[in-house]
Scaffold this motif. Structure first.
Motif, PDB file in Angstrom:
ATOM      1  N   LEU A   1      -3.585   9.285  -4.890  1.00  0.00           N
ATOM      2  CA  LEU A   1      -3.656   7.827  -4.851  1.00  0.00           C
ATOM      3  C   LEU A   1      -3.574   7.341  -6.294  1.00  0.00           C
ATOM      4  CD1 LEU A   1      -4.092   5.229  -3.174  1.00  0.00           C
ATOM      5  CD2 LEU A   1      -6.550   5.548  -3.528  1.00  0.00           C
ATOM      6  N   SER A   2      -2.407   6.855  -6.687  1.00  0.00           N
ATOM      7  CA  SER A   2      -2.157   6.501  -8.077  1.00  0.00           C
ATOM      8  C   SER A   2      -2.204   5.001  -8.326  1.00  0.00           C
ATOM      9  CB  SER A   2      -0.779   7.035  -8.509  1.00  0.00           C
ATOM     10  OG  SER A   2       0.237   6.522  -7.665  1.00  0.00           O
ATOM     11  N   GLY A   3      -2.295   4.220  -7.273  1.00  0.00           N
ATOM     12  CA  GLY A   3      -2.314   2.768  -7.419  1.00  0.00           C
ATOM     13  C   GLY A   3      -3.460   2.148  -6.647  1.00  0.00           C
ATOM     14  N   THR A   4      -3.390   0.847  -6.510  1.00  0.00           N
ATOM     15  CA  THR A   4      -4.446   0.086  -5.849  1.00  0.00           C
ATOM     16  C   THR A   4      -4.096  -0.155  -4.385  1.00  0.00           C
ATOM     17  OG1 THR A   4      -4.978  -1.041  -7.923  1.00  0.00           O
ATOM     18  CG2 THR A   4      -5.751  -2.071  -5.897  1.00  0.00           C
ATOM     19  N   LEU A   5      -5.092  -0.034  -3.521  1.00  0.00           N
ATOM     20  CA  LEU A   5      -4.940  -0.391  -2.113  1.00  0.00           C
ATOM     21  C   LEU A   5      -5.434  -1.816  -1.904  1.00  0.00           C
ATOM     22  CD1 LEU A   5      -6.231   2.908  -0.474  1.00  0.00           C
ATOM     23  CD2 LEU A   5      -3.851   2.176  -0.754  1.00  0.00           C
ATOM     24  N   TYR A   6      -4.620  -2.626  -1.247  1.00  0.00           N
ATOM     25  CA  TYR A   6      -4.920  -4.048  -1.128  1.00  0.00           C
ATOM     26  C   TYR A   6      -5.198  -4.443   0.319  1.00  0.00           C
ATOM     27  CZ  TYR A   6      -2.903  -4.387  -5.811  1.00  0.00           C
ATOM     28  OH  TYR A   6      -2.636  -4.230  -7.146  1.00  0.00           O
TER      29      TYR A   6
ATOM     30  N   ASN B   1       0.779  -1.236   0.000  1.00  0.00           N
ATOM     31  CA  ASN B   1       0.000   0.000   0.000  1.00  0.00           C
ATOM     32  C   ASN B   1       0.812   1.289   0.000  1.00  0.00           C
ATOM     33  OD1 ASN B   1      -2.404  -1.378  -0.272  1.00  0.00           O
ATOM     34  ND2 ASN B   1      -2.754  -1.536   1.938  1.00  0.00           N
TER      35      ASN B   1
ATOM     36  N   GLN C   1      -5.369  -0.139   4.757  1.00  0.00           N
ATOM     37  CA  GLN C   1      -6.055  -0.090   3.468  1.00  0.00           C
ATOM     38  C   GLN C   1      -7.080   1.047   3.474  1.00  0.00           C
ATOM     39  OE1 GLN C   1      -8.432  -3.447   2.395  1.00  0.00           O
ATOM     40  NE2 GLN C   1      -8.598  -2.870   0.256  1.00  0.00           N
TER      41      GLN C   1
ATOM     42  N   ASP D   1      -7.528   5.425   2.227  1.00  0.00           N
ATOM     43  CA  ASP D   1      -7.002   6.462   1.349  1.00  0.00           C
ATOM     44  C   ASP D   1      -6.436   7.593   2.207  1.00  0.00           C
ATOM     45  OD1 ASP D   1      -6.412   8.381  -0.502  1.00  0.00           O
ATOM     46  OD2 ASP D   1      -8.381   8.406  -1.459  1.00  0.00           O
TER      47      ASP D   1
ATOM     48  N   ALA E   1       1.209   2.871  -3.426  1.00  0.00           N
ATOM     49  CA  ALA E   1       0.042   3.375  -4.155  1.00  0.00           C
ATOM     50  C   ALA E   1      -0.035   4.895  -4.187  1.00  0.00           C
ATOM     51  CB  ALA E   1      -1.236   2.811  -3.535  1.00  0.00           C
ATOM     52  N   TYR E   2       0.915   5.570  -3.528  1.00  0.00           N
ATOM     53  CA  TYR E   2       0.851   7.035  -3.440  1.00  0.00           C
ATOM     54  C   TYR E   2       1.986   7.675  -4.232  1.00  0.00           C
ATOM     55  CZ  TYR E   2      -2.470   6.033   0.235  1.00  0.00           C
ATOM     56  OH  TYR E   2      -3.557   5.566   0.922  1.00  0.00           O
TER      57      TYR E   2
END
Length: 407
Positions: free
Chosen positions: A305-310, A59, A284, A286, A62-63
């Motif tokens: 937030l440029s990616g996926t949070l898992y 995570n 998880q 934002d 993702a930023y």
């Protein structure tokens, strides 16, 4: 016949040329992609500890900074593996619980994507209540033995380094010795000789803080970085041989430290010349709004937030909880709560503060009764869906206790 052969050769040449061109285009595309994901930024290095028993180490990746695309975080730390004690052989041994081991075994899934973005991935090492710790190796051979175990883990899983945390050792348990003045320095010396090009960092906490010089040697000669361990405080580590450019005075708990405090610490980090900015406990959620204020100061850019949070485990369905936010429109989550009753003391333990909630996210099937005073006193309101801003019901910054029920 000659004409047919000529046409055939022309076709073969065109096919070969086309294949080579496609391969070249793909190679150029890969180079472009790689360079795009490892954009450098100037300013202090941002560090994030991730509790992998409940959160996904991916995570932090993702930023990104909004303009340059550079990753917000420069270092992600897997928290945490342990230093256990083998009573039969009387030696300290490396131990990874099932979650840490899952991250290591799945390094292509969990570690490599961060490294591809230019984020260094370290493994934190701390005690496990068995008497073994970084401060009580009885001699250099014992320190070397444990250093070799750590170096093997770094090499096997292609990690970027080791972070030391002198918590939970319970020195003296199982007949082990108490901290001594040579142990930590010897461990650092031995590990540095084994991983000369990797990062070694120190979470400034515990007995080890008193044993940072020995026999004319300073811990800072072998450490790359050290950071303050007391969250929501600003206090520089006192590590002999390390300069402020290798330290973080700021210590931010991303779910508890108020945004105003995080921004103040970011400004002080720049003004005081510290080279790192430490954060802890990314989940998880934002955090882009929370991080934007920090990155505006440290790097002159917003964070997106440029990616996926898992979730963690990777294939799990995230547990539904009620989210409490410090500001309207679900900005700056301070607590994530399951069904139950929460007095003011329990809300504070969960990360919230008195009279400091402005919005709530309420999953379907949940009901939240909010109260003006502690112990479920004063005015109350019953909510069964998201509330973007408590000003709508004249309850902004008024919550001191609450009750959550599920259908």
């Amino acid at each position: 016949m000659y004409k047919q052969i000529t046409l055939l050769w022309i076709g073969v040449v065109l096919i070969l040329f086309s294949g080579c061109q496609q391969e070249q285009d793909l190679h150029e595309q890969q180079l472009t992609s790689e360079s795009a994901t490892t954009v450098a930024k100037s300013g202090p290095l941002s560090v994030m500890y991730v509790e992998v028993n409940g959160s996904n180490i991916l995570n932090p990746g993702a930023y990104s900074l909004a303009d340059s695309g550079a990753p917000f975080f420069d270092i992600a730390i897997i928290f945490a593996a342990n230093i256990n004690y083998d009573t039969g052989n009387q030696r300290a041994i490396f131990h990874a619980n099932e979650n840490v081991q899952a991250v290591l075994d799945g390094r292509d899934t969990f570690v490599q994507p961060l490294q591809d973005r230019g984020i260094k991935v370290l493994l934190s090492i701390l005690g496990n209540h068995q008497g073994a710790g970084i401060c009580n190796f009885p001699d250099r051979a014992a320190a070397r033995d444990f250093a070799e175990q750590l170096a093997d883990v770094v090499e096997t899983y292609d990690l970027d380094g080791i972070d030391f945390d002198d918590e939970y050792a319970k020195y003296g348990e199982n007949g082990t010795g108490q901290p001594n003045n040579s142990s930590f320095i010897m461990l650092l010396q031995e590990l540095r000789s084994l991983i000369p090009d990797k990062i070694i960092s120190f979470y400034y906490y515990g007995p080890a803080t008193a044993y940072l010089e020995w026999n004319g040697n300073q811990a800072g000669e072998y450490l790359d970085y050290s950071w303050n361990a007391m969250y929501s405080t600003y206090s520089a580590p006192n590590v002999p041989g390390l300069t402020p450019t290798k330290e973080s005075a700021a210590a931010i708990h991303s779910n508890q430290t108020p945004s105003s405090t995080a921004l103040n610490f970011a400004s002080r980090t720049l003004n005081d010349g510290y080279g790192l900015y430490l954060m802890y406990d990314m989940r998880q959620s934002d955090y882009s709004s929370y991080l934007s204020g920090i990155s505006d100061i440290l790097y002159g850019e917003d964070t997106v937030l440029s990616g996926t949070l898992y979730p963690w485990p990777m294939n799990s369905i995230p547990e539904e909880r009620v989210g409490l936010y410090r500001h309207c429109n679900y900005t700056e989550e301070v607590a994530s709560l399951d069904e139950g009753t929460y007095t003011l003391a329990q809300l504070i333990d969960a990360g919230a503060e008195n009279d400091d909630i402005s919005s709530l996210k309420i999953p379907s099937g949940y009901t939240v009764t909010i109260y003006e005073h502690d112990n479920f006193g004063g005015s109350s309101e019953v909510l069964s869906s998201d509330m973007a801003c408590l000003t709508q019901i004249d309850f902004n910054d008024e919550i001191s206790s609450l009750i959550i029920t599920k259908d």
